[in-house]
Every structure is written in structure tokens, then in C-alpha cells.
Design a protein around this motif. Sequence first.
Motif, PDB file in Angstrom:
ATOM      1  N   PRO A 181      -8.972  52.978  19.073  1.00 57.86           N
ATOM      2  CA  PRO A 181      -8.560  52.946  17.583  1.00 57.86           C
ATOM      3  C   PRO A 181      -7.252  52.353  17.475  1.00 57.86           C
ATOM      4  O   PRO A 181      -7.058  51.837  16.399  1.00 57.86           O
ATOM      5  CB  PRO A 181      -9.155  54.103  17.312  1.00 57.86           C
ATOM      6  N   ASP A 182      -6.343  52.922  18.086  1.00 62.39           N
ATOM      7  CA  ASP A 182      -4.839  52.749  17.817  1.00 62.39           C
ATOM      8  C   ASP A 182      -4.475  51.135  17.743  1.00 62.39           C
ATOM      9  O   ASP A 182      -4.018  50.552  16.903  1.00 62.39           O
ATOM     10  CB  ASP A 182      -3.681  53.198  18.792  1.00 62.39           C
ATOM     11  N   GLU A 183      -5.114  50.322  18.904  1.00 62.97           N
ATOM     12  CA  GLU A 183      -4.836  49.050  19.202  1.00 62.97           C
ATOM     13  C   GLU A 183      -5.420  48.145  17.805  1.00 62.97           C
ATOM     14  O   GLU A 183      -5.124  47.213  17.395  1.00 62.97           O
ATOM     15  CB  GLU A 183      -5.355  48.572  20.395  1.00 62.97           C
ATOM     16  N   ALA A 184      -7.096  48.539  17.552  1.00 61.21           N
ATOM     17  CA  ALA A 184      -7.953  48.027  16.570  1.00 61.21           C
ATOM     18  C   ALA A 184      -6.800  48.314  15.199  1.00 61.21           C
ATOM     19  O   ALA A 184      -7.086  46.939  14.520  1.00 61.21           O
ATOM     20  CB  ALA A 184      -9.116  48.752  16.251  1.00 61.21           C
ATOM     21  N   VAL A 185      -6.446  49.161  14.992  1.00 59.22           N
ATOM     22  CA  VAL A 185      -5.708  49.451  13.768  1.00 59.22           C
ATOM     23  C   VAL A 185      -4.570  48.535  13.391  1.00 59.22           C
ATOM     24  O   VAL A 185      -4.236  47.615  12.576  1.00 59.22           O
ATOM     25  CB  VAL A 185      -5.304  50.901  13.474  1.00 59.22           C
ATOM     26  N   GLU A 186      -3.925  48.071  14.654  1.00 60.25           N
ATOM     27  CA  GLU A 186      -2.948  47.200  14.830  1.00 60.25           C
ATOM     28  C   GLU A 186      -3.177  45.669  14.496  1.00 60.25           C
ATOM     29  O   GLU A 186      -2.491  44.989  13.844  1.00 60.25           O
ATOM     30  CB  GLU A 186      -1.832  47.429  15.940  1.00 60.25           C
ATOM     31  N   LEU A 187      -4.175  45.610  15.046  1.00 56.73           N
ATOM     32  CA  LEU A 187      -5.004  44.109  14.962  1.00 56.73           C
ATOM     33  C   LEU A 187      -5.470  43.962  13.554  1.00 56.73           C
ATOM     34  O   LEU A 187      -5.428  42.955  12.754  1.00 56.73           O
ATOM     35  CB  LEU A 187      -6.051  43.776  16.079  1.00 56.73           C
ATOM     36  N   GLU A 198      -8.978  28.615  12.256  1.00 52.52           N
ATOM     37  CA  GLU A 198      -7.781  28.258  13.184  1.00 52.52           C
ATOM     38  C   GLU A 198      -6.693  29.178  12.945  1.00 52.52           C
ATOM     39  O   GLU A 198      -5.892  29.708  13.856  1.00 52.52           O
ATOM     40  CB  GLU A 198      -7.028  26.963  12.787  1.00 52.52           C
ATOM     41  N   LEU A 199      -6.219  29.710  11.634  1.00 52.26           N
ATOM     42  CA  LEU A 199      -5.234  30.498  11.564  1.00 52.26           C
ATOM     43  C   LEU A 199      -5.759  31.963  12.045  1.00 52.26           C
ATOM     44  O   LEU A 199      -4.852  32.801  12.605  1.00 52.26           O
ATOM     45  CB  LEU A 199      -4.919  30.577   9.869  1.00 52.26           C
ATOM     46  N   ILE A 200      -6.754  32.325  11.878  1.00 50.23           N
ATOM     47  CA  ILE A 200      -7.426  33.752  12.458  1.00 50.23           C
ATOM     48  C   ILE A 200      -7.112  33.690  14.237  1.00 50.23           C
ATOM     49  O   ILE A 200      -6.478  34.619  14.659  1.00 50.23           O
ATOM     50  CB  ILE A 200      -8.750  34.253  12.049  1.00 50.23           C
ATOM     51  N   GLU A 201      -7.784  32.599  14.785  1.00 56.55           N
ATOM     52  CA  GLU A 201      -7.443  32.580  16.081  1.00 56.55           C
ATOM     53  C   GLU A 201      -5.983  32.470  16.487  1.00 56.55           C
ATOM     54  O   GLU A 201      -5.714  32.892  17.414  1.00 56.55           O
ATOM     55  CB  GLU A 201      -8.080  31.469  16.515  1.00 56.55           C
ATOM     56  N   GLU A 202      -5.021  31.697  15.958  1.00 57.89           N
ATOM     57  CA  GLU A 202      -3.491  31.899  16.081  1.00 57.89           C
ATOM     58  C   GLU A 202      -3.041  33.267  15.908  1.00 57.89           C
ATOM     59  O   GLU A 202      -2.229  33.729  16.719  1.00 57.89           O
ATOM     60  CB  GLU A 202      -3.151  30.865  15.226  1.00 57.89           C
ATOM     61  N   THR A 203      -3.366  33.930  14.907  1.00 57.22           N
ATOM     62  CA  THR A 203      -2.808  35.170  14.741  1.00 57.22           C
ATOM     63  C   THR A 203      -3.566  36.105  15.953  1.00 57.22           C
ATOM     64  O   THR A 203      -2.604  37.241  16.189  1.00 57.22           O
ATOM     65  CB  THR A 203      -3.466  35.843  13.368  1.00 57.22           C
ATOM     66  N   ILE A 204      -4.299  36.033  16.236  1.00 58.03           N
ATOM     67  CA  ILE A 204      -4.978  36.872  17.612  1.00 58.03           C
ATOM     68  C   ILE A 204      -4.409  36.332  18.725  1.00 58.03           C
ATOM     69  O   ILE A 204      -3.867  37.367  19.445  1.00 58.03           O
ATOM     70  CB  ILE A 204      -6.801  36.674  17.697  1.00 58.03           C
ATOM     71  N   ARG A 205      -3.848  35.204  18.863  1.00 54.21           N
ATOM     72  CA  ARG A 205      -3.109  35.132  20.229  1.00 54.21           C
ATOM     73  C   ARG A 205      -1.527  35.306  20.037  1.00 54.21           C
ATOM     74  O   ARG A 205      -1.369  36.013  20.984  1.00 54.21           O
ATOM     75  CB  ARG A 205      -2.954  33.341  20.475  1.00 54.21           C
ATOM     76  N   ALA A 215     -12.573  36.824  20.545  1.00 59.04           N
ATOM     77  CA  ALA A 215     -13.153  36.491  18.980  1.00 59.04           C
ATOM     78  C   ALA A 215     -14.101  35.663  19.119  1.00 59.04           C
ATOM     79  O   ALA A 215     -14.044  34.666  19.647  1.00 59.04           O
ATOM     80  CB  ALA A 215     -11.768  35.901  18.265  1.00 59.04           C
ATOM     81  N   GLU A 216     -15.084  35.970  18.213  1.00 54.51           N
ATOM     82  CA  GLU A 216     -16.256  35.026  17.922  1.00 54.51           C
ATOM     83  C   GLU A 216     -16.512  34.716  16.497  1.00 54.51           C
ATOM     84  O   GLU A 216     -16.679  35.606  15.874  1.00 54.51           O
ATOM     85  CB  GLU A 216     -17.312  35.800  18.628  1.00 54.51           C
ATOM     86  N   GLN A 217     -16.425  33.534  16.321  1.00 52.15           N
ATOM     87  CA  GLN A 217     -16.628  32.885  14.928  1.00 52.15           C
ATOM     88  C   GLN A 217     -18.369  32.686  14.967  1.00 52.15           C
ATOM     89  O   GLN A 217     -18.707  31.972  15.990  1.00 52.15           O
ATOM     90  CB  GLN A 217     -16.036  31.663  14.537  1.00 52.15           C
ATOM     91  N   ILE A 218     -18.999  33.322  13.763  1.00 55.96           N
ATOM     92  CA  ILE A 218     -20.374  33.038  13.935  1.00 55.96           C
ATOM     93  C   ILE A 218     -20.714  32.557  12.497  1.00 55.96           C
ATOM     94  O   ILE A 218     -19.976  32.701  11.654  1.00 55.96           O
ATOM     95  CB  ILE A 218     -20.840  34.543  13.814  1.00 55.96           C
ATOM     96  N   ALA A 219     -21.596  31.852  12.282  1.00 54.27           N
ATOM     97  CA  ALA A 219     -22.074  31.044  11.268  1.00 54.27           C
ATOM     98  C   ALA A 219     -22.685  32.220  10.120  1.00 54.27           C
ATOM     99  O   ALA A 219     -23.028  32.934  10.592  1.00 54.27           O
ATOM    100  CB  ALA A 219     -23.092  30.240  11.370  1.00 54.27           C
TER     101      ALA A 219
END
Length: 445
Positions: free
Chosen positions: A346-352, A69-76, A89-93
Motif C-alpha cells: 500500500p505505501d508504494e501504491a500510494v506513492e504511485l 504514452e504519458l502514463i507509461e512514461e510516468t510509470i518508468r 502496466a496494462e492498457q485495456i480498451a
Amino acid sequence: MSARKKWARFFVGALLICSLAACGGGATNGGSPQHSSSSSPSDSGSASAPSGEKKKLTVWFIDTGKRKELIEETIREFMDAHPDVEVVAEQIANDTYKTKLPVAMGGNNPPDIFHSWGGGWLKAFVDAGQVMDVTGKIDADRYLPAALNLATFDGKLYGAPLAMSLTLFFYNKEIFAQYGLEPPTTYDDLLHIIDTLNANGIAPISMANKTKWPGALWFIYLANRLGGSDIFNAAFERRGGTFDDPAYIKAGEMIQDLVDRNAFVTGFNGLDFDTGQSRQFLYTGKAAMELQTSGYLTVVRSEMPDFESKMGIFGFPSVEGGLGKATDLVGGVSPVFSISSKTKYPDEAVELLKALTSKELAQRYVDEAGVVVAVKDVQYNDPFAVQMKEILEQSDFLQPFYDQTLPPEMAELHKDTTQALFGKSMTPEEAARQMEEAAQRLLGK
């Protein structure tokens, strides 16, 4: 220093010194073989999205429960702050992920940002030129050097850590109290608990070992308690130690003795951890304890929050006559987030990446998920996180999980032979022989 030495030794001093308080300096490792070179998209900055379209990033992660939940909230929140970026975002077992990511990497269709445990698992992708070098792109001083080192190869940084993982016993305090039991300090104490619970119709220990790594936690701890903190390092670095050391054989014998004592729930070698089969035994009072990583707490809070008040934790006990300390721990860093070298942005990926390993998210991991983190300057108030922090601070050695340090072929053999030991389909001598033969072939004489 060789890559093998770096991964095996990095926890010994730095983790205690810097573990959960601010400490200066970044990670500077050297000596790993240079990874395969390839031109990174970051050399020329991010590409432009097609007209009228957003830049799209994909993230794969394995965290569950509140951490998910916290990861998904951070992404939002990241997307709100970057309206030109869409993040999928994909959560995988856990065990599915270990197969899915290598396939995606090999098929040149990886996620932009992906979870790893650092160490040998991440290094395999680094060596193939599949991971972006983020040296100088993130502030290394924000992280514990001991944790950051797991993503550092040949002096270059290939990811950032968020949380740490400690392997502990999670137990039902009510069952222990009912039968006058206390957390064990010695292995003989643990055997007494097992015998007492069996006599009263309670399965002593739950475990779901279908995917092999849960049983490996037992093997690593027993080998440490018998052979001391250097048993793995000496064999892995080929400096006088071997994987057929008598302590490894004895560890296998002790595992099979536990099986003979009916220490584990029925059918444990075929139960699936990801689907909660082992935890159900604890929730229903049919089993009293389980040896697991600290992410167990997050799962319990998500699956069965009422059980939390019944649950306690304790460390793996000492073994009389053994060389290991009762304070020695088995653990690692999870997640380490890294960026694919194939990313178009890459620039946006680094910020994320920065957002996913920020102090703000780390503090919420501590406060809301009870997690020990790899980010500096966070405060600990959650009772379980405080106890884990204290256990960590009392330790001067943390053994990384074998399968995250060994070469992939040996890592799988380690899990296969350990599962076979629990199933009593292989003798301890044969398991040790196979591991040492593989070590001679893959690591050198």
C-alpha cells in the motif's frame, strides 16, 4: 445528504468556481452508506518482497494515444526513482475494461491501481470493501473539489482524479465551409445542417453505437435540453421526478426523428467505437461530425494527426421551448485512479497514485494531449484545451454520465433502451416505462 444527491449535484456550483483555477479546500462529502468493512493492508504498512525480488505493482488503465504514452512514461520515471519496485502496466480498451475489472475484483485478483470514472461505478467496489481508503494519504487540496467528490463516499476518499471529460461535437471545418455551414446554436440549425449535408451526399453524423454509450450521449443531452438541468436529479433522487417524464419520451422521439432523417452513417448501431469505425468516416470526409467525449482529441492526434487541422469543436445546441441551457454540459472525470484493498504494498501504491495524478503529469496532459484536467494550478496553452476550458467556464451545470451514476442494473438498462431507440425496435414510451419501473424497484417510489 444521500449518495444519489451527492453524485448528481456535486458539479452544479463547485465545478464553475474551481474548474480550472486554484481554489482552496478539499472535498468533504457525507451521507453515503458506509462501505463494507475490511482490514486494509495499509493499517500495518507494506509487506516485504521476497529476498532478492522487487515489490511488484500492477496498473490497469484505458487512456490511449498521447495520454497512454504519458502514463507509461510516468510509470518508468517512478520505477527509476524506486528501484525496489516493478510496475506492470496494462492498457485495456474501454469497453473490454468495463467487463474485465469486475471479473478481476470478483475473483480476488485485482490490479493494485485501477482506472475508474468515480461515482456509482467506483462506489460499487467501495461498498464491497475492494477499494483502499486513501484519506490523509494524498493531499486533497491539490485537486478540484468538484472532481474529487466523485471519489469521496461517507467522508472518505477512495481515489484521485487526473482528467475531466466534456461531451462536444467534433466536426470537419472544411466540409462545413464548403457548404456554407456554421456551428449550430439551436437544434433547428442542427437539423438544417443535417438536411444540407444529406442533399450533398455527405453523411451528417458519424456514430459507433455497438457498445451503446455513444448513443446515450445524445439521449442525455436531449433530455437536458428539453427537461432542464434537474430532470435527471429529480428522477434519480425520487423527489417528484420520474424516468417516464414527458421530456424523456420526447427525447426518444427526437432520436427516432434523427434516424428517419438519415442523420447518421449507415449501420451506426453495429459499429465499434474502440476500433475507430466511426472516426474513419470523418477522416475520409464521408461524414461531417461526431458527438463524443473530449478524449476524442487524443485519439485523433494518435490515429490521424493530419486531421487535427481540419477539426473544430462546438457544444450541443439549445432546443426551442426547452428548459435546458445551451451552456449545460454532459461530462465526467476520467481517469480517477484508485488502489485495491488487496494490494500487498500500500505505501508504494500510494506513492504511485500520487505520481499518476501529479501536477507535472496533469500539465503534460494539457500541453501534449489537449486535455482539461482535475488538478489545480496548471496552465492552458493548447488551442483545443483553451477552447474546452472556455466552454467549461461558461457553464454552470455539468450532468454526469447516467451510466456512471445509476445503479449498475439501471445503467445497463439505460444503455440498452437507448440503443433500442436508435434501432427503432422500441418506442419512446416503452423505453421510459422500463426505466421508471426499474427506478421504482431499485431507487424507491
